[in-house]
Write a protein that holds these residues in place. Structure first.
Motif, PDB file in Angstrom:
ATOM      1  N   VAL A  30       0.928  -6.925  -3.385  1.00 59.35           N
ATOM      2  CA  VAL A  30       0.759  -5.825  -2.429  1.00 59.35           C
ATOM      3  C   VAL A  30       1.097  -6.296  -1.028  1.00 59.35           C
ATOM      4  CG1 VAL A  30      -0.941  -4.300  -1.354  1.00 59.35           C
ATOM      5  CG2 VAL A  30      -0.925  -4.586  -3.837  1.00 59.35           C
ATOM      6  N   CYS A  31       0.651  -7.481  -0.686  1.00 59.86           N
ATOM      7  CA  CYS A  31       0.933  -8.045   0.641  1.00 59.86           C
ATOM      8  C   CYS A  31       2.433  -8.226   0.849  1.00 59.86           C
ATOM      9  CB  CYS A  31       0.180  -9.367   0.799  1.00 59.86           C
ATOM     10  SG  CYS A  31       0.374 -10.103   2.427  1.00 59.86           S
TER      11      CYS A  31
ATOM     12  N   TYR B  10      11.449  -1.187   7.975  1.00 62.05           N
ATOM     13  CA  TYR B  10      11.240  -0.171   8.998  1.00 62.05           C
ATOM     14  C   TYR B  10      11.577  -0.715  10.384  1.00 62.05           C
ATOM     15  CZ  TYR B  10       9.011   2.970  12.262  1.00 62.05           C
ATOM     16  OH  TYR B  10       8.786   3.797  13.323  1.00 62.05           O
TER      17      TYR B  10
ATOM     18  N   ALA C 110       8.334  -3.698   3.353  1.00 64.64           N
ATOM     19  CA  ALA C 110       8.473  -2.333   3.868  1.00 64.64           C
ATOM     20  C   ALA C 110       8.402  -2.315   5.395  1.00 64.64           C
ATOM     21  CB  ALA C 110       7.386  -1.435   3.277  1.00 64.64           C
ATOM     22  N   ALA C 111       7.484  -3.067   5.977  1.00 61.64           N
ATOM     23  CA  ALA C 111       7.360  -3.115   7.438  1.00 61.64           C
ATOM     24  C   ALA C 111       8.596  -3.741   8.077  1.00 61.64           C
ATOM     25  CB  ALA C 111       6.105  -3.880   7.833  1.00 61.64           C
ATOM     26  N   SER C 112       9.124  -4.765   7.459  1.00 61.71           N
ATOM     27  CA  SER C 112      10.334  -5.406   7.990  1.00 61.71           C
ATOM     28  C   SER C 112      11.521  -4.457   7.935  1.00 61.71           C
ATOM     29  CB  SER C 112      10.641  -6.682   7.213  1.00 61.71           C
ATOM     30  OG  SER C 112       9.614  -7.621   7.393  1.00 61.71           O
TER      31      SER C 112
ATOM     32  N   ALA D  15       4.855  -6.602  -0.700  1.00 65.69           N
ATOM     33  CA  ALA D  15       5.474  -5.278  -0.635  1.00 65.69           C
ATOM     34  C   ALA D  15       5.290  -4.651   0.745  1.00 65.69           C
ATOM     35  CB  ALA D  15       4.884  -4.374  -1.720  1.00 65.69           C
ATOM     36  N   VAL D  16       4.106  -4.793   1.311  1.00 66.67           N
ATOM     37  CA  VAL D  16       3.847  -4.243   2.647  1.00 66.67           C
ATOM     38  C   VAL D  16       4.707  -4.958   3.690  1.00 66.67           C
ATOM     39  CG1 VAL D  16       2.102  -4.056   4.458  1.00 66.67           C
ATOM     40  CG2 VAL D  16       1.547  -3.382   2.124  1.00 66.67           C
ATOM     41  N   LEU D  17       4.827  -6.258   3.593  1.00 66.31           N
ATOM     42  CA  LEU D  17       5.653  -7.009   4.545  1.00 66.31           C
ATOM     43  C   LEU D  17       7.123  -6.620   4.440  1.00 66.31           C
ATOM     44  CD1 LEU D  17       4.046 -10.560   4.404  1.00 66.31           C
ATOM     45  CD2 LEU D  17       4.014  -8.944   6.305  1.00 66.31           C
TER      46      LEU D  17
END
Length: 137
Positions: free
Chosen positions: A6-7, A17, A13-15, A9-11
């Protein structure tokens, strides 16, 4: 192990964006909602240029607004018949709402008749502004 996935995947997605946002910021482009909309000198608080007008919406504590002011001032000084008008977004909330200004700096490129032909959000590059002026006239 699930927490790590999850961590990651979030990183990712944030990158993605962040990269997309950085690439789009400052680009001068056509917006369909501005098509045919006109702004006169009475609404802007300054005289329109003979060929084109650069309208900058800024706010007091916006660092990119100062750099944008410098760039647009240089362009207006170099290209004959181009005027630069800066509008304080906080003082002109009616115009901000009407034109759907979502962040500062936002630059509108108007033709000689005051029609909005281009829009840039973020700090535009000098070359992009000059190219947009070529399309406006």
């Amino acid at each position: 192990m699930t927490g790590l996935m999850v961590c990651v995947a979030v990183l990712v997605a944030a990158s993605a964006y962040g990269v997309l946002h950085r690439r789009r910021s400052g680009r001068v482009r056509v917006r369909g909602r501005d098509d045919g909309r006109r702004l006169g000198a009475d609404r802007l608080g300054g005289a329109l240029g003979q060929r084109a007008t650069l309208v900058q919406f800024s706010s007091a504590f916006c660092a990119p607004c100062r750099a944008t002011r410098r760039v647009l001032g240089e362009v207006a000084g170099v290209v004959p018949g181009v005027a630069h008008i800066e509008i304080d977004a906080e003082a002109r909330l009616d115009l901000v709402r009407e034109l759907d200004i979502l962040k500062t700096p936002t630059v509108l490129v108007l033709d000689a008749d005051g029609r909005i032909v281009r829009r840039a959000t973020g700090q535009p590059r000098k070359a992009d502004v000059i190219a947009a002026l070529g399309e406006a006239v």
